[in-house]
Design a protein around this motif. Structure first.
Motif, PDB file in Angstrom:
ATOM      1  N   ARG A  57      -8.402 -35.125  12.261  1.00  6.73           N
ATOM      2  CA  ARG A  57      -8.431 -33.742  12.745  1.00  6.73           C
ATOM      3  C   ARG A  57      -9.851 -33.342  13.129  1.00  6.73           C
ATOM      4  O   ARG A  57     -10.814 -33.720  12.472  1.00  6.73           O
ATOM      5  CB  ARG A  57      -7.910 -32.796  11.663  1.00  6.73           C
ATOM      6  CG  ARG A  57      -6.440 -33.014  11.301  1.00  6.73           C
ATOM      7  CD  ARG A  57      -5.997 -31.997  10.268  1.00  6.73           C
ATOM      8  NE  ARG A  57      -4.587 -32.157   9.928  1.00  6.73           N
ATOM      9  CZ  ARG A  57      -3.947 -31.390   9.032  1.00  6.73           C
ATOM     10  NH1 ARG A  57      -4.612 -30.427   8.401  1.00  6.73           N
ATOM     11  NH2 ARG A  57      -2.662 -31.598   8.785  1.00  6.73           N
ATOM     12  N   ARG A  58      -9.934 -32.611  14.217  1.00  6.11           N
ATOM     13  CA  ARG A  58     -11.203 -32.034  14.664  1.00  6.11           C
ATOM     14  C   ARG A  58     -12.307 -33.085  14.783  1.00  6.11           C
ATOM     15  O   ARG A  58     -13.417 -32.905  14.282  1.00  6.11           O
ATOM     16  CB  ARG A  58     -11.635 -30.921  13.706  1.00  6.11           C
ATOM     17  CG  ARG A  58     -10.628 -29.767  13.639  1.00  6.11           C
ATOM     18  CD  ARG A  58     -11.059 -28.696  12.652  1.00  6.11           C
ATOM     19  NE  ARG A  58     -10.076 -27.631  12.564  1.00  6.11           N
ATOM     20  CZ  ARG A  58     -10.167 -26.593  11.726  1.00  6.11           C
ATOM     21  NH1 ARG A  58     -11.224 -26.492  10.922  1.00  6.11           N
ATOM     22  NH2 ARG A  58      -9.231 -25.659  11.711  1.00  6.11           N
ATOM     23  N   GLY A  59     -11.971 -34.181  15.410  1.00  7.86           N
ATOM     24  CA  GLY A  59     -12.960 -35.208  15.663  1.00  7.86           C
ATOM     25  C   GLY A  59     -13.233 -36.148  14.514  1.00  7.86           C
ATOM     26  O   GLY A  59     -14.088 -37.038  14.636  1.00  7.86           O
ATOM     27  N   ALA A  60     -12.523 -36.002  13.397  1.00  8.00           N
ATOM     28  CA  ALA A  60     -12.727 -36.901  12.254  1.00  8.00           C
ATOM     29  C   ALA A  60     -12.186 -38.290  12.600  1.00  8.00           C
ATOM     30  O   ALA A  60     -11.300 -38.437  13.446  1.00  8.00           O
ATOM     31  CB  ALA A  60     -12.012 -36.347  11.024  1.00  8.00           C
ATOM     32  N   PRO A  61     -12.709 -39.341  11.952  1.00 12.27           N
ATOM     33  CA  PRO A  61     -12.219 -40.695  12.229  1.00 12.27           C
ATOM     34  C   PRO A  61     -10.729 -40.830  11.911  1.00 12.27           C
ATOM     35  O   PRO A  61     -10.200 -40.138  11.035  1.00 12.27           O
ATOM     36  CB  PRO A  61     -13.067 -41.581  11.297  1.00 12.27           C
ATOM     37  CG  PRO A  61     -14.254 -40.757  10.946  1.00 12.27           C
ATOM     38  CD  PRO A  61     -13.795 -39.326  10.963  1.00 12.27           C
ATOM     39  N   PRO A 306      -9.931 -44.976  -4.722  1.00 10.93           N
ATOM     40  CA  PRO A 306      -9.889 -45.814  -3.512  1.00 10.93           C
ATOM     41  C   PRO A 306     -10.602 -45.112  -2.366  1.00 10.93           C
ATOM     42  O   PRO A 306     -10.519 -43.888  -2.223  1.00 10.93           O
ATOM     43  CB  PRO A 306      -8.384 -45.941  -3.238  1.00 10.93           C
ATOM     44  CG  PRO A 306      -7.736 -45.701  -4.556  1.00 10.93           C
ATOM     45  CD  PRO A 306      -8.605 -44.699  -5.265  1.00 10.93           C
ATOM     46  N   PRO A 307     -11.327 -45.843  -1.529  1.00 10.02           N
ATOM     47  CA  PRO A 307     -12.031 -45.220  -0.411  1.00 10.02           C
ATOM     48  C   PRO A 307     -11.076 -44.513   0.549  1.00 10.02           C
ATOM     49  O   PRO A 307      -9.884 -44.792   0.586  1.00 10.02           O
ATOM     50  CB  PRO A 307     -12.716 -46.415   0.271  1.00 10.02           C
ATOM     51  CG  PRO A 307     -12.815 -47.456  -0.783  1.00 10.02           C
ATOM     52  CD  PRO A 307     -11.603 -47.277  -1.643  1.00 10.02           C
ATOM     53  N   ASP A 308     -11.619 -43.605   1.310  1.00 10.49           N
ATOM     54  CA  ASP A 308     -10.868 -42.896   2.337  1.00 10.49           C
ATOM     55  C   ASP A 308     -10.426 -43.901   3.406  1.00 10.49           C
ATOM     56  O   ASP A 308     -11.241 -44.669   3.914  1.00 10.49           O
ATOM     57  CB  ASP A 308     -11.783 -41.826   2.956  1.00 10.49           C
ATOM     58  CG  ASP A 308     -11.053 -40.895   3.905  1.00 10.49           C
ATOM     59  OD1 ASP A 308     -10.109 -41.346   4.566  1.00 10.49           O
ATOM     60  OD2 ASP A 308     -11.448 -39.723   3.981  1.00 10.49           O
ATOM     61  N   PRO A 309      -9.137 -43.928   3.773  1.00 11.56           N
ATOM     62  CA  PRO A 309      -8.681 -44.877   4.797  1.00 11.56           C
ATOM     63  C   PRO A 309      -9.290 -44.636   6.174  1.00 11.56           C
ATOM     64  O   PRO A 309      -9.136 -45.469   7.059  1.00 11.56           O
ATOM     65  CB  PRO A 309      -7.160 -44.693   4.813  1.00 11.56           C
ATOM     66  CG  PRO A 309      -6.920 -43.351   4.203  1.00 11.56           C
ATOM     67  CD  PRO A 309      -8.017 -43.152   3.210  1.00 11.56           C
ATOM     68  N   SER A 310      -9.955 -43.523   6.356  1.00 18.94           N
ATOM     69  CA  SER A 310     -10.665 -43.297   7.616  1.00 18.94           C
ATOM     70  C   SER A 310     -12.098 -43.834   7.554  1.00 18.94           C
ATOM     71  O   SER A 310     -12.809 -43.829   8.559  1.00 18.94           O
ATOM     72  CB  SER A 310     -10.692 -41.803   7.959  1.00 18.94           C
ATOM     73  OG  SER A 310     -11.450 -41.074   7.007  1.00 18.94           O
TER      74      SER A 310
END
Length: 362
Positions: A57-61, A306-310
Motif C-alpha cells: 500500500r502507498r508505495g510499500a514493497p 519472522p521477518p516482514d514478507p515484504s
C-alpha cells in the motif's frame, strides 16, 4: 516478542508421542515417497515454482507471501504443512485450491494444468475441497445439517438421490444414524459434531483431495483424536488425499505420511514424517519440535518475530533468528548463511532441508 525453543533439540532429535492424539493403525495406501525419496507414483497435485505476491500500500514493497514453492501430494497421501502463524501456509493452501491465483508458477491436478476460467475452477473445486478451522464460522446458523451438506450438491448441479448422498456423507463422517441429524441446527451440535458436518459437506461431492486448515485447532482435546482418526479412516477407506495445514507438529506426527515445514513463504524442510520429526535437519524444524512437551529439555529463546514478507532478508531467510548460528556452532558457514540464498526444495518427497549448516554435514 520471543519464541521459546530448546537448544538441545539441535543435537538430540525429539520423538513426539503418538499417544497424545489416538489414531488408528494405518492400513490404507502407502505413502507416495519412501524414506529414500524414490518416487512411487505420479502426484495427484503438484505445485511448481509457486509465487503469490500481494502489492504493498502507498508505495510499500510487495509482500511475497508464497515465494517459490514446489510441493507434490500423492494419491492417498496425507501431507502436513507446518509453520508459525504468518509463514504463508494458509495462502499456499488457498492458492493450491484455486482460491488465490498465483502471481507466477503453476499447479497441476491429475496431470492437467489448473485453469482459472470460472467453469474450470468450479469443476476443480468439486474434486478438491476445503475444510476450514472453525466449524461454527463455516456453517450457516439458519441452515439445518441437511441443507448444509446438500448445498454443495446443489451448487454443482449433481444428479441422483440427494437424500441418499447426504445420508451417506454424514455416515462416512461418523454421524450415525444420519437421519437423526438432518433437521438439527449447528447450535444444537457439539464442536466435534459441527466439524463432522463440515467434513461431510466436503465428502458429499466425492472429492479426491481435501485441504484442511487447522482442522482440530478449535476443538477440545478429547475430540481432537476422534477427528484425526476420522481423517485417517477416510484416507484408508476412500483413498482420499489431504493437505493438513497446522502449526502443531504433534498433530503432524499422528496423521501425516509426509511433512513440509514452511518459513517466510518457502518450504525449508521436507520428508517423511518419521525422518523429519525424529531427525530434523533444519534449525527451524528443531525449534518447532523443541516446544513439544515430549522434548523434555530446558527452553532457550528464539529471538524476534519472522521477518516482514515484504522485506525478506538476503541469504538464509531464517539466519536472523537462528539459534544454531547465534551459538557459534555454524561459524564455518556463517557468511553463507547471511549472504547466500538457498535453492527451492524439490517438494517431491525427497528428504531435504534448505540450510547451509545442514548441507555442510553438521
Amino acid at each position: 516478542m520471543s519464541t521459546v525453543v530448546s537448544d538441545a533439540s539441535a543435537s538430540e532429535p525429539v520423538r513426539p508421542s503418538r499417544d497424545a492424539e489416538p489414531a488408528p493403525e494405518r492400513t490404507g495406501p502407502a505413502p507416495r515417497a519412501g524414506a529414500d525419496g524414490d518416487r512411487v507414483t505420479s502426484p495427484l497435485l503438484s505445485a511448481s515454482g509457486l509465487h503469490v505476491t500481494f502489492p504493498g500500500r502507498r508505495g510499500a514493497p510487495a509482500a511475497r507471501a508464497v515465494d517459490g514453492v514446489d510441493l507434490d501430494i500423492g494419491a492417498g497421501e496425507i501431507v502436513a504443512l507446518v509453520g508459525e502463524s504468518g509463514c504463508g501456509k494458509t495462502t499456499l493452501a488457498r492458492s493450491l485450491l484455486g482460491l488465490v491465483p498465483p502471481t507466477s508458477g503453476g499447479i497441476t491436478f491429475a496431470g492437467e494444468p489448473l485453469s482459472y476460467t470460472s467453469r474450470a475452477l468450479k469443476a476443480y473445486r468439486k474434486r478438491a475441497q476445503l475444510v476450514l478451522q472453525d466449524p461454527s464460522g463455516s456453517l450457516n446458523p439458519r441452515h439445518t445439517v441437511y441443507e448444509a451438506v446438500a448445498e454443495g450438491l446443489r451448487i454443482h448441479g449433481c444428479q441422483g438421490d440427494e437424500r441418499e448422498a447426504v445420508a451417506g456423507a454424514l455416515a462416512r463422517a461418523g454421524l450415525r444414524p444420519p437421519e437423526r441429524f438432518f433437521l438439527r441446527y449447528p447450535h444444537e451440535l457439539s464442536g466435534g459434531q459441527r466439524q463432522r458436518v463440515v467434513i461431510a459437506g466436503a465428502l458429499v461431492l466425492e472429492p479426491e483431495l481435501i485441504v484442511a486448515d487447522e482442522p482440530v485447532a478449535s476443538l477440545d482435546a478429547s475430540v481432537r483424536g476422534e477427528i484425526l482418526a476420522l481423517l485417517l479412516r477416510l484416507r484408508d477407506e476412500l483413498g482420499l488425499s489431504a493437505l493438513v495445514v497446522t502449526h502443531d507438529l504433534g498433530l503432524a506426527w499422528n496423521i501425516a505420511d509426509r511433512v513440509a515445514v514452511m518459513y517466510l513463504g518457502r518450504i525449508v524442510e521436507t520428508g517423511t514424517v518419521e525422518s523429519v520429526l525424529t531427525s530434523p535437519r533444519h534449525p527451524y524444524t528443531q525449534a518447532l519440535l523443541s516446544v513439544l512437551p515430549e522434548s523434555g529439555t530446558e527452553p532457550v529463546i528464539l529471538t524476534g518475530e519472522p521477518p516482514d514478507p515484504s522485506r525478506i532478508p538476503s541469504g538464509c531467510r531464517f539466519h536472523a533468528r537462528c539459534h544454531v548460528l547465534a551459538s557459534g556452532r555454524a561459524a564455518a558457514v556463517a557468511d553463507r548463511c547471511r549472504g547466500e540464498a538457498l535453492p527451492v526444495l524439490s517438494g517431491d518427497g525427497t528428504r531435504d532441508a534448505a540450510c547451509h549448516w545442514a548441507a555442510a554435514g553438521s
